[in-house]
Design an enzyme around this catalytic site. Structure first.
Site, mmCIF file in Angstrom:
data_model
loop_
_atom_site.group_PDB
_atom_site.id
_atom_site.type_symbol
_atom_site.label_atom_id
_atom_site.label_comp_id
_atom_site.label_asym_id
_atom_site.label_seq_id
_atom_site.Cartn_x
_atom_site.Cartn_y
_atom_site.Cartn_z
ATOM 1 N N HIS A 28 -7.275 -4.264 10.240
ATOM 2 C CA HIS A 28 -7.424 -4.093 9.146
ATOM 3 C C HIS A 28 -5.914 -4.560 8.122
ATOM 4 C CE1 HIS A 28 -4.632 0.056 10.323
ATOM 5 N NE2 HIS A 28 -4.342 -0.966 8.825
ATOM 6 N N ASP A 65 -7.773 -1.833 14.543
ATOM 7 C CA ASP A 65 -8.977 -2.389 13.881
ATOM 8 C C ASP A 65 -9.416 -3.390 13.212
ATOM 9 O OD1 ASP A 65 -7.837 -1.505 11.586
ATOM 10 O OD2 ASP A 65 -8.967 0.574 11.058
ATOM 11 N N ASP A 73 0.395 -0.822 -0.370
ATOM 12 C CA ASP A 73 -0.005 -0.012 0.325
ATOM 13 C C ASP A 73 0.843 1.929 -0.551
ATOM 14 O OD1 ASP A 73 1.375 0.264 2.622
ATOM 15 O OD2 ASP A 73 -1.307 -0.586 3.470
ATOM 16 N N GLU A 82 -9.843 -0.873 5.243
ATOM 17 C CA GLU A 82 -10.502 -1.063 6.461
ATOM 18 C C GLU A 82 -11.225 -1.418 6.889
ATOM 19 O OE1 GLU A 82 -8.344 0.784 8.767
ATOM 20 O OE2 GLU A 82 -7.876 2.858 8.355
HETATM 21 C C1 GLP Z 1 -0.078 -0.192 8.752
HETATM 22 C C2 GLP Z 1 -0.219 -0.480 7.455
HETATM 23 C C3 GLP Z 1 -0.097 -1.842 7.510
HETATM 24 C C4 GLP Z 1 0.570 -2.222 9.167
HETATM 25 C C5 GLP Z 1 -0.517 -2.064 10.395
HETATM 26 C C6 GLP Z 1 -0.545 -2.094 11.170
HETATM 27 O O1 GLP Z 1 -0.725 1.319 8.931
HETATM 28 N N1 GLP Z 1 -0.598 -0.197 6.203
HETATM 29 O O2 GLP Z 1 0.460 -2.841 6.440
HETATM 30 O O3 GLP Z 1 0.201 -3.832 9.286
HETATM 31 O O4 GLP Z 1 -1.263 -0.789 9.520
HETATM 32 O O5 GLP Z 1 1.006 -1.215 11.199
HETATM 33 P P1 GLP Z 1 1.780 -1.658 13.295
HETATM 34 O O6 GLP Z 1 2.625 -2.476 11.995
HETATM 35 O O7 GLP Z 1 3.152 -0.680 12.559
HETATM 36 O O8 GLP Z 1 1.326 -1.601 14.266
#
Ligand code: GLP
Length: 259
Positions: A137, A135, A66, A142
């Protein structure tokens, strides 16, 4: 879906790195890379194996999950920059083989379609690293993302913007929009490796693994995939009702099966 409960975040990183190393050693590979803080330990482990053990990515290529809309690739928080800084620049992918979405493309729909075609032309992702948002995702899909969705623009929830504000000067600086591989796109990767560490992820992990398959928890779509490995530390596993079952079966799994 195989749930592997490991003692510490370092154990999660080592085990994830083992799976990626095995894939890379098996021949030309297409890796699916995630950003966020969750895979950083895995990337550090792979960098170390590259430097000390000669693990080479010369036969690999990679696709990011992404990207933020509105951040050029040169912005320090664009996922293009993050993945270069945290992983790619420290190993030996051939030039031009780590692909991402262009968050400043004039036509975002066309950019999403181009990306889908590029993934397909590569032969598809062999192993996809995934984190999970608080959440539920995955990528930036989302809650209420279609379980069949393809790469497209999404609007971030305020919860995700809050979670990611630590990477920006403040909450207001977090972009509203992103481009993300869809759940349908992610489900086409041949092996999905979902990583989660820490108590803050325990609720999302339990909903994804033991809850119903529902658009409200996008990561629950992984239950539809034939080869998913969920690597969690004890804190992230703490809300799973069937911990003992997962530990027992993993403990008795024949070693030759691998992950
Ligand atoms: C981010 C990314 C995801 C990631 C998630 C968790 O914003 N777009 O690919 O897995 O949210 O983030 P983190 O690993 O910093 O907890």
């Amino acid at each position: 879906m195989e749930i592997v409960i490991l003692r510490t975040p370092a154990d999660v990183a080592r085990t994830a790195a083992d799976a990626i190393e095995q894939q890379v050693l098996s021949g030309p590979s297409v890796l699916g890379l995630a950003t966020g803080s969750t895979p950083l330990g895995t990337y550090r482990e792979l960098i170390q194996r590259h430097r000390n053990g000669g693990l080479s990515f010369a036969g690999a290529q990679a696709f990011l999950l992404d990207e933020y809309v509105g951040l050029p690739g040169t912005h320090p928080q664009s996922y293009h920059s993050v993945i270069r800084r945290e992983f790619v620049d420290s190993v030996d992918f051939p030039a031009g083989t780590v692909h991402g979405l262009d968050g400043v493309a004039e036509d975002l729909d066309a950019e999403a379609a181009r990306y889908e075609a590029a993934i397909a032309a590569s032969g598809g992702v062999d192993i996809q690293i995934l984190g999970i948002g608080s959440d539920g995702h995955v990528g930036f899909n989302e809650p209420m993302s279609s379980l069949a969705s393809r790469t497209r623009i999404k609007t971030l929830t305020q919860q995700t913007r809050q979670d990611n504000a630590r990477f920006f000067t403040d909450h207001a600086a977090v972009p509203d929009h992103v481009l993300t591989q869809g759940l349908g796109t992610i489900l086409e990767a041949r092996h999905l490796l979902l990583l989660a560490m820490g108590e803050a992820k325990a609720g999302a992990v339990a909903a994804a693994v033991e809850g119903p398959v529902a658009a409200l928890c996008p990561a629950s779509a992984l239950q539809l995939h034939p080869h998913v490995t969920v690597l969690v530390d004890e804190a992230a596993a703490s809300m799973l009702a069937h911990r003992a079952y997962y530990q027992d079966t993993f403990g008795r799994k024949p070693a030759w099966q691998g992950l």
